[in-house]
Design an enzyme around this catalytic site. Sequence first.
Site, PDB file in Angstrom:
ATOM      1  N   ARG A 172     -10.910  -2.634  10.185  1.00 30.70           N
ATOM      2  CA  ARG A 172      -9.066  -2.435  10.012  1.00 30.70           C
ATOM      3  C   ARG A 172      -8.594  -2.154  10.625  1.00 30.70           C
ATOM      4  O   ARG A 172      -7.172  -1.702  11.987  1.00 30.70           O
ATOM      5  CB  ARG A 172      -9.267   0.289   9.885  1.00 30.70           C
ATOM      6  CG  ARG A 172      -9.687   0.314   8.545  1.00 30.70           C
ATOM      7  CD  ARG A 172      -8.824  -0.112   7.931  1.00 30.70           C
ATOM      8  NE  ARG A 172      -9.236   0.993   6.659  1.00 30.70           N
ATOM      9  CZ  ARG A 172      -8.956   1.897   5.994  1.00 30.70           C
ATOM     10  NH1 ARG A 172      -7.322   2.120   6.646  1.00 30.70           N
ATOM     11  NH2 ARG A 172      -8.945   2.726   5.171  1.00 30.70           N
TER      12      ARG A 172
ATOM     13  N   ARG B 116      -2.073  -0.407  11.316  1.00 31.95           N
ATOM     14  CA  ARG B 116      -1.414   0.709  11.716  1.00 31.95           C
ATOM     15  C   ARG B 116      -1.389   0.532  13.884  1.00 31.95           C
ATOM     16  O   ARG B 116      -0.581   0.581  14.760  1.00 31.95           O
ATOM     17  CB  ARG B 116      -1.233   1.783  11.343  1.00 31.95           C
ATOM     18  CG  ARG B 116      -0.495   1.419   9.582  1.00 31.95           C
ATOM     19  CD  ARG B 116      -0.608   3.179   9.450  1.00 31.95           C
ATOM     20  NE  ARG B 116      -2.187   3.361   9.036  1.00 31.95           N
ATOM     21  CZ  ARG B 116      -2.560   4.311   8.351  1.00 31.95           C
ATOM     22  NH1 ARG B 116      -1.792   5.030   8.167  1.00 31.95           N
ATOM     23  NH2 ARG B 116      -4.095   3.611   8.682  1.00 31.95           N
TER      24      ARG B 116
ATOM     25  N   ARG C  37       5.414  -4.526   7.834  1.00 27.85           N
ATOM     26  CA  ARG C  37       5.313  -3.467   6.782  1.00 27.85           C
ATOM     27  C   ARG C  37       6.502  -2.420   6.581  1.00 27.85           C
ATOM     28  O   ARG C  37       7.409  -2.329   5.398  1.00 27.85           O
ATOM     29  CB  ARG C  37       3.864  -2.441   7.228  1.00 27.85           C
ATOM     30  CG  ARG C  37       3.990  -1.327   6.680  1.00 27.85           C
ATOM     31  CD  ARG C  37       3.198  -1.345   5.331  1.00 27.85           C
ATOM     32  NE  ARG C  37       2.423   0.156   4.817  1.00 27.85           N
ATOM     33  CZ  ARG C  37       3.471   0.985   5.060  1.00 27.85           C
ATOM     34  NH1 ARG C  37       4.885   0.627   4.659  1.00 27.85           N
ATOM     35  NH2 ARG C  37       2.871   2.220   4.507  1.00 27.85           N
TER      36      ARG C  37
ATOM     37  N   ASP D 250      -7.012  -3.838   0.428  1.00 29.39           N
ATOM     38  CA  ASP D 250      -7.556  -2.905   0.010  1.00 29.39           C
ATOM     39  C   ASP D 250      -8.928  -3.265  -0.559  1.00 29.39           C
ATOM     40  O   ASP D 250      -8.763  -3.461  -1.787  1.00 29.39           O
ATOM     41  CB  ASP D 250      -7.041  -1.068  -0.713  1.00 29.39           C
ATOM     42  CG  ASP D 250      -6.716  -0.329   0.224  1.00 29.39           C
ATOM     43  OD1 ASP D 250      -6.523   0.268   1.291  1.00 29.39           O
ATOM     44  OD2 ASP D 250      -7.979   0.816  -0.659  1.00 29.39           O
TER      45      ASP D 250
ATOM     46  N   TYR E 164     -13.305   7.265  -6.274  1.00 29.84           N
ATOM     47  CA  TYR E 164     -11.867   7.507  -5.800  1.00 29.84           C
ATOM     48  C   TYR E 164     -10.932   7.499  -7.870  1.00 29.84           C
ATOM     49  O   TYR E 164     -10.597   8.521  -8.127  1.00 29.84           O
ATOM     50  CB  TYR E 164     -11.009   5.930  -5.683  1.00 29.84           C
ATOM     51  CG  TYR E 164     -10.891   5.973  -3.420  1.00 29.84           C
ATOM     52  CD1 TYR E 164     -10.126   6.774  -3.377  1.00 29.84           C
ATOM     53  CD2 TYR E 164     -12.165   5.434  -2.884  1.00 29.84           C
ATOM     54  CE1 TYR E 164     -10.358   6.701  -1.924  1.00 29.84           C
ATOM     55  CE2 TYR E 164     -12.268   5.822  -1.378  1.00 29.84           C
ATOM     56  CZ  TYR E 164     -11.607   6.708  -1.129  1.00 29.84           C
ATOM     57  OH  TYR E 164     -11.372   6.433  -0.004  1.00 29.84           O
TER      58      TYR E 164
HETATM   59  O1  CP3 Z   1      -7.817  -4.807   8.546  1.00 31.87           O
HETATM   60  C1  CP3 Z   1      -8.365  -4.437   7.650  1.00 31.87           C
HETATM   61  O2  CP3 Z   1      -9.951  -3.953   8.220  1.00 31.87           O
HETATM   62  C2  CP3 Z   1      -8.100  -5.214   6.629  1.00 31.87           C
HETATM   63  C3  CP3 Z   1      -7.820  -4.090   5.296  1.00 31.87           C
HETATM   64  C4  CP3 Z   1      -8.284  -2.921   4.943  1.00 31.87           C
HETATM   65  C5  CP3 Z   1      -7.784  -1.579   5.067  1.00 31.87           C
HETATM   66  N1  CP3 Z   1      -7.927  -0.702   3.736  1.00 31.87           N
HETATM   67  C6  CP3 Z   1      -5.809  -2.102   4.816  1.00 31.87           C
HETATM   68  C7  CP3 Z   1      -5.261  -0.922   4.358  1.00 31.87           C
HETATM   69  C8  CP3 Z   1      -9.570  -2.672   4.510  1.00 31.87           C
HETATM   70  C9  CP3 Z   1     -10.913  -3.916   4.642  1.00 31.87           C
HETATM   71  C10 CP3 Z   1      -9.654  -1.648   3.773  1.00 31.87           C
HETATM   72  C11 CP3 Z   1     -10.909  -0.759   2.980  1.00 31.87           C
HETATM   73  C12 CP3 Z   1     -10.793   0.358   2.473  1.00 31.87           C
HETATM   74  N2  CP3 Z   1      -9.399   1.541   2.185  1.00 31.87           N
HETATM   75  C13 CP3 Z   1     -11.699   1.550   2.974  1.00 31.87           C
HETATM   76  C14 CP3 Z   1     -13.112   1.275   3.591  1.00 31.87           C
HETATM   77  C15 CP3 Z   1     -12.947   1.592   4.833  1.00 31.87           C
HETATM   78  C16 CP3 Z   1     -13.055   2.411   5.125  1.00 31.87           C
HETATM   79  O3  CP3 Z   1     -12.450   2.932   6.129  1.00 31.87           O
HETATM   80  O4  CP3 Z   1     -14.372   3.538   4.924  1.00 31.87           O
HETATM   81  C17 CP3 Z   1     -11.357   2.683   2.471  1.00 31.87           C
HETATM   82  C18 CP3 Z   1     -12.305   3.597   2.080  1.00 31.87           C
HETATM   83  C19 CP3 Z   1     -10.102   2.187   2.090  1.00 31.87           C
HETATM   84  C20 CP3 Z   1      -8.831   3.762   0.907  1.00 31.87           C
HETATM   85  C21 CP3 Z   1      -8.122   3.447   1.824  1.00 31.87           C
HETATM   86  N3  CP3 Z   1      -6.711   2.854   2.352  1.00 31.87           N
HETATM   87  C22 CP3 Z   1      -7.239   5.021   2.315  1.00 31.87           C
HETATM   88  C23 CP3 Z   1      -7.970   5.585   2.135  1.00 31.87           C
HETATM   89  C24 CP3 Z   1      -6.474   4.883   2.758  1.00 31.87           C
HETATM   90  C25 CP3 Z   1      -5.199   6.086   3.422  1.00 31.87           C
HETATM   91  C26 CP3 Z   1      -6.082   6.120   4.688  1.00 31.87           C
HETATM   92  C27 CP3 Z   1      -5.178   5.089   5.699  1.00 31.87           C
HETATM   93  O5  CP3 Z   1      -6.408   4.497   6.388  1.00 31.87           O
HETATM   94  O6  CP3 Z   1      -4.619   4.891   5.765  1.00 31.87           O
HETATM   95  C28 CP3 Z   1      -5.790   3.046   2.808  1.00 31.87           C
HETATM   96  C29 CP3 Z   1      -4.529   2.363   3.272  1.00 31.87           C
HETATM   97  C30 CP3 Z   1      -4.637   1.242   3.865  1.00 31.87           C
HETATM   98  N4  CP3 Z   1      -5.650   0.882   3.896  1.00 31.87           N
HETATM   99  C31 CP3 Z   1      -3.502   0.958   5.030  1.00 31.87           C
HETATM  100  C32 CP3 Z   1      -4.210   0.046   5.380  1.00 31.87           C
HETATM  101  C33 CP3 Z   1      -3.669  -1.136   6.759  1.00 31.87           C
HETATM  102  C34 CP3 Z   1      -2.616   2.209   5.680  1.00 31.87           C
HETATM  103  C35 CP3 Z   1      -1.458   2.061   4.498  1.00 31.87           C
HETATM  104  C36 CP3 Z   1       0.273   2.001   5.102  1.00 31.87           C
HETATM  105  O7  CP3 Z   1       0.204   0.484   6.218  1.00 31.87           O
HETATM  106  O8  CP3 Z   1       0.474   2.516   5.401  1.00 31.87           O
END
Ligand code: CP3
Length: 346
Positions: free
Chosen positions: A26, A30, A39, A76, A153
Site C-alpha cells: 500500500r 493516501r 485523487r 485493487d 468480498y
Molecule cells: O500501493 C499499493 O499497494 C497498490 C495499490 C493497492 C490498493 N489496494 C489501492 C487502494 C493494492 C495492492 C490493494 C490491494 C487490496 N485492496 C487488498 C489486499 C491488501 C490488503 O490490504 O489486505 C484488499 C483487501 C483491498 C480491498 C480494499 N480496497 C479495501 C478494503 C479498501 C478500503 C479500505 C482502505 O484500505 O482504504 C480499498 C480501497 C483502496 N485500495 C485505497 C487504495 C489506495 C483507498 C481508496 C482511496 O484512495 O480513497
Amino acid sequence: MQLKNDLLIRAAKGEVVERTPVWLMRQAGRILPEYRAVRNSLSGFKELVETPELAAEVTIQPVDILDVDAAIIFSDILVVPEAMGCTYEMVEKRGPLFPKTVRNEEDLKQLRVADPHEHLNYVLEAIKVTKRALNGRVPLIGFAGAPWTILAYMVEGSGSKTFSQARGMLYTNPTLAHQLLRMITDTTTAYLKAQVEAGANLIQIFDSWAGILSPAHYREFALPYISEICDAINEVPVTVFAKGAFFALEDFSKLNCETIGLDWNMDIAKSRKDVGPNKTLQGNMDPCLLYSSFETIERETKNMLKEFGPYRHIANLGHGVYPDTDPEKVKCFVQTVKEYSHTMNK
Ligand code: CP3
C-alpha cells in the site's frame, strides 16, 4: 528492457544480493500528499484506477518520493469481481460495497469468467504506461487477490470483521463455494498471465482474509486454488501473502512460488523453519512501528533485518502501511533497511 535495479527479483530467486530490497504494501496511496492531490481532482478512486496515465503516475510516486526498490501497479483486488459481473463502489471513509452479492446458484449464473483483455484492459494499459515511464528503474509488481479473499468480498458484499456470510457458505453450500472459487481462479490466472505479458516483473497474490479460516477450511477452499495459480505463472517470480495463515506455512513450502509474505504475528525463526530454506521471506514489520520515533524505527528495523539474515529476505511491513503514517517515517524505515542490510551483506 533491462532492469537497472533488480534486487527484488534476485532476492526472490534466492540469489546473493549486495543488500536487502525494500518496498511497502500500500505504498501508493493516501500516505502521500502527492497521491491525495491527484485523487482529490477526480470523481473518486475508480476513476483513478481506470485511467492508465493517472494510475501510472501514482504508481511511480513512491519510487520517486520514498526511494523504494519496487513499484506496485496502482489498482485493487476488487477489479476481478467487477470484471466477472459483480461491480463495486468505493464508499468514502467506509470502503468497498457490492450492490449485488453472490449467495445462491441464481446469483452465480449471472457471473462470467472474465477475459482480461476485454474486461480488465485498463489495468494492462496502466502496466504498459508505467513500464515505459519507469524505464527500468525498478521492477513493477503486478497483483491479484487470492480466490478465497475475492469470494469473501463477493459473498459478503462489503468489508467485515468476521466475513460470517462468506465463512458460513463454506458450511451451508460448499459446492457453490467451489463453483465460485473455480470461476475466480480461472479469471485470476488469465488476468495475472496478461499482467506478466503487459510487463509485470513479479506477481503478488494477496490472501488478506486467510487468517479467519480454520486450517481444514484453508486446505480445502484456499490452498488448492492458490497452488493452481502458482503452477500457471512460471515466467516471473510469485509471492504469496496470506495474512494470518501461520498454520499454512508448512503447506506453503510446497507451492510453486518463490516468496512467502509474513505478517507481524508470525515469528521469523519459526516461519523460516516451517517454510524451509528454499523460499524467500517477505515482511514483516508491524505497520504501527512507523508511528514511533526515528530512533525506535531504526532500532526495530535493524533487529528485524538481523532476524531474517542477509539473504532470501525482502523487507516490507507485515500488512499495508496505514493511511495516517508520516511519509518521513516510511523514508526512515526504507533508508535503515538499505544502509544496515548493506553492512550485513558484506
Ligand atoms: O500501493 C499499493 O499497494 C497498490 C495499490 C493497492 C490498493 N489496494 C489501492 C487502494 C493494492 C495492492 C490493494 C490491494 C487490496 N485492496 C487488498 C489486499 C491488501 C490488503 O490490504 O489486505 C484488499 C483487501 C483491498 C480491498 C480494499 N480496497 C479495501 C478494503 C479498501 C478500503 C479500505 C482502505 O484500505 O482504504 C480499498 C480501497 C483502496 N485500495 C485505497 C487504495 C489506495 C483507498 C481508496 C482511496 O484512495 O480513497
